[in-house]
Enzyme design. Sequence first.
Site, PDB file in Angstrom:
ATOM      1  N   ASN A 128       0.844  -1.197   0.000  1.00  0.00           N
ATOM      2  CA  ASN A 128       0.000   0.000   0.000  1.00  0.00           C
ATOM      3  C   ASN A 128       0.875   1.241   0.000  1.00  0.00           C
ATOM      4  OD1 ASN A 128       0.578   0.730   2.870  1.00  0.00           O
ATOM      5  ND2 ASN A 128      -0.484  -1.208   3.248  1.00  0.00           N
ATOM      6  N   ASP A 143      -4.266  -6.546   4.720  1.00  0.00           N
ATOM      7  CA  ASP A 143      -5.343  -7.381   5.259  1.00  0.00           C
ATOM      8  C   ASP A 143      -5.395  -8.750   4.580  1.00  0.00           C
ATOM      9  OD1 ASP A 143      -6.244  -5.412   7.034  1.00  0.00           O
ATOM     10  OD2 ASP A 143      -7.417  -4.444   5.460  1.00  0.00           O
ATOM     11  N   LYS A 187       8.945 -16.422 -11.695  1.00  0.00           N
ATOM     12  CA  LYS A 187       8.169 -15.290 -12.193  1.00  0.00           C
ATOM     13  C   LYS A 187       7.049 -15.766 -13.098  1.00  0.00           C
ATOM     14  CE  LYS A 187       8.502 -11.255 -15.194  1.00  0.00           C
ATOM     15  NZ  LYS A 187       9.346 -10.472 -16.104  1.00  0.00           N
ATOM     16  N   PHE A 247      -4.598   3.152  14.722  1.00  0.00           N
ATOM     17  CA  PHE A 247      -4.978   4.138  13.715  1.00  0.00           C
ATOM     18  C   PHE A 247      -6.092   3.562  12.847  1.00  0.00           C
ATOM     19  CE2 PHE A 247      -1.345   6.426  14.978  1.00  0.00           C
ATOM     20  CZ  PHE A 247      -1.357   7.670  14.369  1.00  0.00           C
ATOM     21  N   LYS A 254     -14.112   0.441  15.443  1.00  0.00           N
ATOM     22  CA  LYS A 254     -12.840  -0.272  15.574  1.00  0.00           C
ATOM     23  C   LYS A 254     -12.313  -0.192  17.004  1.00  0.00           C
ATOM     24  CE  LYS A 254      -8.328  -0.484  13.209  1.00  0.00           C
ATOM     25  NZ  LYS A 254      -7.522   0.106  12.100  1.00  0.00           N
ATOM     26  N   LYS A 290     -11.951  -3.871  18.983  1.00  0.00           N
ATOM     27  CA  LYS A 290     -10.602  -4.384  19.200  1.00  0.00           C
ATOM     28  C   LYS A 290     -10.065  -4.087  20.601  1.00  0.00           C
ATOM     29  CE  LYS A 290      -9.776  -4.370  14.268  1.00  0.00           C
ATOM     30  NZ  LYS A 290      -8.829  -4.254  13.160  1.00  0.00           N
TER      31      LYS A 290
END
Length: 402
Positions: A209, A279, A289, A323, A337, A341
């Site tokens: 990301n 995730d 490859k 975060f 969240k 959690k």
Amino acid sequence: MIRNKNILLGVSGGIAAYKACALTSKLNQQGADVKVIMTENAAKFVSPLTFQALSRNPVYIDTFDEKDPVKIAHIDLADWADITLLAPATANILGKLANGIADDMLSTVLLATQSSVYIAPAMNVHMYAHPAVIANMKKLDSRGCHFIEPGAGYLACGYVGKGRLEEPESIISAVAEHQGGKALFAGKKVLISAGPTQEKIDPVRFLTNRSSGKMGFALAEAAAHLEADVTLVAGPVTLQTSNERIKRVDIVTAEEMYTKMHEHFQTSDIVIKAAAVSDYRPKHIYDNKMKKQSDDWYIEMERTQDILQSLGEVKDHQFLAGFAAETANPIEYGISKLHKKSLDAIIVNDVAAEGAGFGGDTNVVTYVNKSGEKEELSLRSKQEIAEEILKLIARDMKDETT
């Protein structure tokens, strides 16, 4: 926080140098031992004799004017200082310090000192807004210098705007307040995750990301400045760490980050998960490859372990913060969240907002604790955001014990 401190006051060549006289006097009155270094241009605005009388110490201007043959003056002063304060700080001295230029007494001492450095800029409104000056201030901010922003008003050049040196009382209050919180996390062990993870597809491809790690690294630096012992679990980023209080653990995959976070979790007092962990990961990794094909290529994905939730399930004494990087309904998803959690706080980050998100040097966040109290931290540098987050964590930890 000022009494009995050795304060090195650097005065550079601007009309606001006259305010440094009052600043010297007030620091002296509060019990500080003040030594003044002036640039040659500053001495054209105010006589060195004035500062000598107010500080009751010699004034330093010339690098080669060695007042004591037993000591090298610029090194001795750099080592002597508990606090270094630049007031006024002109665009010129900011440029020198940001770019490692040491061509006079003040700039040489600034490169040699290991003390806390506070900078109070003063200049024309257009100079203060110039991209080069802004870039230099950002660079210094990222290195741990603390800025005392100038006020807005009528300037000596005739303009009205931001650039007027803050008043001596306000400068002293800002330094004292920061010094008071400097040892906020002394004796605390802080565990922080930062950056992205990479999930391998084949020997040349991986999924990741846009996280740069800048927010997590800023938190690590800020915690170290507050005298915490920091463990930073970092994904693959180009950022460097220099503070000796930071123990850096480099990882690549989500599984590696899971392992390292749990490895250090039980011995930590404060845990902040700022990393943007993948995730999902490819269910199958190719040994060679994958070649281009004539039809579509589908990659079957499997869930990675939820690091933050797993930490929430086993926490006992730790303060656990995470975060939430969102693009829609950020507060709603962030609070969900927080409870799901078992967190003590969530830092909600709308990555679609201007000046926020991955890769940049600024951020905009909302801090929400488990009691539902919200603190909005407006657009500012990630270093400043990090400092504010840690202050809020310290506040919430104190509330839990009272």
